[in-house]
Design an enzyme around this catalytic site. Structure first.
Site, short mmCIF file in Angstrom:
data_model
loop_
_atom_site.label_atom_id
_atom_site.label_comp_id
_atom_site.label_asym_id
_atom_site.label_seq_id
_atom_site.Cartn_x
_atom_site.Cartn_y
_atom_site.Cartn_z
N GLU A 89 6.66 -10.22 59.62
CA GLU A 89 5.73 -10.94 60.49
C GLU A 89 6.01 -12.44 60.40
O GLU A 89 6.06 -13.01 59.32
CB GLU A 89 4.27 -10.67 60.11
CG GLU A 89 3.32 -11.42 61.04
CD GLU A 89 1.86 -11.05 60.88
OE1 GLU A 89 1.52 -10.35 59.90
OE2 GLU A 89 1.06 -11.48 61.75
N GLU A 95 0.92 -20.92 56.37
CA GLU A 95 0.78 -19.64 55.66
C GLU A 95 2.07 -19.17 54.99
O GLU A 95 2.05 -18.23 54.20
CB GLU A 95 0.25 -18.57 56.63
CG GLU A 95 -1.16 -18.91 57.10
CD GLU A 95 -1.76 -17.88 58.04
OE1 GLU A 95 -1.35 -16.72 57.99
OE2 GLU A 95 -2.65 -18.26 58.82
N ASP A 105 3.33 -12.36 66.41
CA ASP A 105 1.88 -12.53 66.45
C ASP A 105 1.60 -13.74 67.35
O ASP A 105 2.07 -14.86 67.07
CB ASP A 105 1.38 -12.77 65.01
CG ASP A 105 -0.13 -13.00 64.93
OD1 ASP A 105 -0.69 -13.66 65.82
OD2 ASP A 105 -0.73 -12.54 63.95
N HIS A 116 1.07 -8.39 66.95
CA HIS A 116 -0.34 -8.76 66.78
C HIS A 116 -0.77 -9.60 67.96
O HIS A 116 -0.11 -10.59 68.30
CB HIS A 116 -0.55 -9.61 65.52
CG HIS A 116 -0.77 -8.80 64.28
ND1 HIS A 116 -0.60 -9.32 63.01
CD2 HIS A 116 -1.19 -7.52 64.10
CE1 HIS A 116 -0.89 -8.39 62.12
NE2 HIS A 116 -1.24 -7.28 62.75
N GLU A 142 -5.88 -8.54 66.36
CA GLU A 142 -6.22 -9.14 65.08
C GLU A 142 -7.19 -10.29 65.32
O GLU A 142 -6.92 -11.18 66.12
CB GLU A 142 -4.94 -9.66 64.41
CG GLU A 142 -5.11 -10.01 62.96
CD GLU A 142 -3.77 -10.34 62.30
OE1 GLU A 142 -3.56 -9.86 61.19
OE2 GLU A 142 -2.97 -11.07 62.88
MN MN Z 1 -0.90 -11.34 62.31
#
Ligand code: MN
Length: 299
Positions: A153, A159, A186, A212, A247
């Site tokens: 991902e 992050e 995502d 996502h 999400e």
């Molecule tokens: Mn995600």
């Protein structure tokens, strides 16, 4: 006229429903996921000690739901570290998580498998990245024996410091060199790091294994500014058939550790059922809009 079902299984992240993976929480998440019309429940494996794998598998199977598992690592258990003991702890977390995925009947294990989930104070080192590549290669080989695909991902700079863009993810996947390692896009992270919502999908193309869908603030789909029309049209253009999972996070549902790692400080919604039903319809309608009058949004 003949209509076809949606081209993708639609999923929802368990954090829309519950903050932990104890028995009561799993029962709630499974029941609400099925009731909202989703095909798949995504479970974060950040609290394996409180997850009854066999019981959860049976609950998922009874409800007719698929499962996908996800996680990030931790700063003291990080395969992208320069410290061999920290790398070893990260590798152990990945092995345990793969075992749980298999035990749950899952075929996809994805997330920030290559680093901690959190803000790093420096770039990843050459050695740290090489450590991540070597560990994930081993995990991928074990996963193949169990019929599991890994997802890398792509997460934003706050992050992880290992993979922030589709190009970096493709390089990592290339270096790992195992064909059951896929890229996971995502839209929330893409909004921060990529030039637009089309280029990354075209770049990843057949290596795309998981998606996502999240708004720029991770709240209600359509209430923010992400160009979902462009994103879904490009998914259709590359013929993506894998899962598409909603999400979303709010301070209304808190997971110990994970909510803090994801910086979920605000209340973006209170009613998970309302949110999830809206999201399923939003995603189904965007998929249908890519093939008007042929896709049946109800299936
Ligand atoms: Mn995600």
């Amino acid at each position: 006229m003949t209509t076809t079902p949606l081209p993708n299984p639609l999923g929802v992240h368990a954090l829309v429903w519950v903050g932990d993976t104890g028995d009561a929480a799993i029962d709630t998440a499974v029941a609400k996921t099925a009731a909202a019309g989703f095909d798949l429940l995504e479970l974060s494996l950040h609290d394996l000690d409180h997850l009854d794998v066999a019981r959860t598998r049976s609950a998922l199977e009874s409800a007719g739901l698929q499962v996908a598992c996800s996680r990030g690592l931790a700063f003291d258990a990080d395969v992208s570290s320069d410290d061999a003991s920290v790398v070893a702890r990260g590798a152990r977390l990945l092995e345990e998580s793969l075992a749980a995925t298999v035990g749950l009947g899952g075929r996809i294990f994805t997330g920030a498998l290559y680093s901690a989930l959190g803000k790093y104070g420096r770039p990843v080192t050459t050695r740290g990245r090489a450590n991540a590549v070597a560990v994930i290669r081993d995990v991928a080989r074990a996963a193949r024996r169990d019929g599991v695909t890994l997802g890398i991902e792509i997460c934003n700079r706050y992050e992880t410091n290992v993979v922030n863009t589709a190009v970096q993810a493709l390089e990592l996947v290339e270096d790992i060199g195992e064909d059951n390692v896929t890229v996971h896009l995502d839209t929330y992270h893409m909004n921060i790091e990529e030039n637009d919502m089309t280029g990354p999908v075209l770049a990843v193309a057949e290596r795309l294994g998981y998606v996502h869908i999240g708004e720029n603030h991770r709240g209600y789909l359509g209430s923010g500014h992400i160009d979902f029309t462009a994103f879904f049209h490009t998914l259709a253009r590359v013929g993506y058939r894998g899962p598409i999972t909603f999400e979303s996070f709010s301070s209304a549902v808190v997971a110990p550790c994970l909510s803090a790692d994801l910086a979920v400080w605000r209340n973006l919604w209170d009613n998970g059922e309302r949110l999830a039903r809206h999201a399923r319809a939003f995603i189904a309608n965007h998929l249908a809009a890519c093939a008007p009058e042929t896709i049946d949004v109800a299936s």
